[in-house]
Write a protein that holds these residues in place. Sequence first.
Motif, PDB file in Angstrom:
ATOM      1  N   ALA A 173       4.644   0.318  -9.173  1.00 24.96           N
ATOM      2  CA  ALA A 173       5.254  -0.114  -7.918  1.00 24.96           C
ATOM      3  C   ALA A 173       6.086   1.033  -7.352  1.00 24.96           C
ATOM      4  O   ALA A 173       6.967   1.557  -8.031  1.00 24.96           O
ATOM      5  CB  ALA A 173       6.125  -1.342  -8.146  1.00 24.96           C
ATOM      6  N   LEU A 174       5.777   1.424  -6.127  1.00 26.79           N
ATOM      7  CA  LEU A 174       6.504   2.493  -5.441  1.00 26.79           C
ATOM      8  C   LEU A 174       6.935   1.999  -4.065  1.00 26.79           C
ATOM      9  O   LEU A 174       6.312   1.088  -3.498  1.00 26.79           O
ATOM     10  CB  LEU A 174       5.613   3.733  -5.275  1.00 26.79           C
ATOM     11  N   PRO A 175       7.959   2.607  -3.490  1.00 23.63           N
ATOM     12  CA  PRO A 175       8.357   2.234  -2.124  1.00 23.63           C
ATOM     13  C   PRO A 175       7.202   2.440  -1.134  1.00 23.63           C
ATOM     14  O   PRO A 175       6.340   3.297  -1.343  1.00 23.63           O
ATOM     15  CB  PRO A 175       9.518   3.202  -1.833  1.00 23.63           C
ATOM     16  N   GLN A 176       7.226   1.659  -0.071  1.00 21.35           N
ATOM     17  CA  GLN A 176       6.148   1.675   0.912  1.00 21.35           C
ATOM     18  C   GLN A 176       5.833   3.076   1.428  1.00 21.35           C
ATOM     19  O   GLN A 176       4.663   3.468   1.524  1.00 21.35           O
ATOM     20  CB  GLN A 176       6.525   0.763   2.093  1.00 21.35           C
ATOM     21  N   GLU A 177       6.868   3.859   1.739  1.00 23.50           N
ATOM     22  CA  GLU A 177       6.619   5.187   2.309  1.00 23.50           C
ATOM     23  C   GLU A 177       5.940   6.125   1.309  1.00 23.50           C
ATOM     24  O   GLU A 177       5.113   6.967   1.690  1.00 23.50           O
ATOM     25  CB  GLU A 177       7.914   5.816   2.837  1.00 23.50           C
ATOM     26  N   GLN A 178       6.227   5.960   0.032  1.00 29.44           N
ATOM     27  CA  GLN A 178       5.580   6.784  -0.983  1.00 29.44           C
ATOM     28  C   GLN A 178       4.120   6.357  -1.182  1.00 29.44           C
ATOM     29  O   GLN A 178       3.235   7.198  -1.355  1.00 29.44           O
ATOM     30  CB  GLN A 178       6.360   6.711  -2.291  1.00 29.44           C
TER      31      GLN A 178
END
Length: 201
Positions: free
Chosen positions: A120-125
């Motif tokens: 799970a990564l932030p949306q922008e990444q």
Amino acid sequence: MEKFEKITGVAAPMPLVNIDTDMIIPKQFLKTIKRTGLGVNLFYEMRYDMDGKEIPEFVLNQPAYRNAEILIAGENFGCGSSREHAPWALKDFGIRCVIAPSYADIFYNNCFKNGILPIALPQEQVEALMEDAGRGENARITVDLENQTVSASDGTAFSFEIDPHLKHCLLEGLDDIGQTLQKVAAIDSFETGYRARMPWM
């Protein structure tokens, strides 16, 4: 279960949100209890037309992504029913890692039981990696579980969080049965003592 340490491979971009388990492996393929043979039916309704012929536009049917080991998708991946066949199908196709902003809880935990690393990564990444993956088979992404990093083809690295126990199990290739077998000596000792203390049981 196969160990997961570090992979460098092609990532297939699937910029869709709410990819549910019925999209991953439709219900008509749930009759088997084998973990093999499901890869050909992965994303069946998006991958094939009504005559069973491949839809050329679908990402996994494109030459650059036929051997993808990483899947990059939108938020809430693996929602819907709790079928374990979903990670079975992904793994049988060759997907060893999924990267998305968020996951359904049951699917997330089922991945670890089947040797798949869900990150799970932030949306922008995720969007940055999605763009990188869109460049095709020359844009290879590296996933390093030990150091908890995902590196794009240009070397840009993103860190991810993971539960230490789940990380340990993937690094050592331990599913639930494997974890139990690690305690076999203690289990045998208990059973021997139990029978000695209560022979009538």
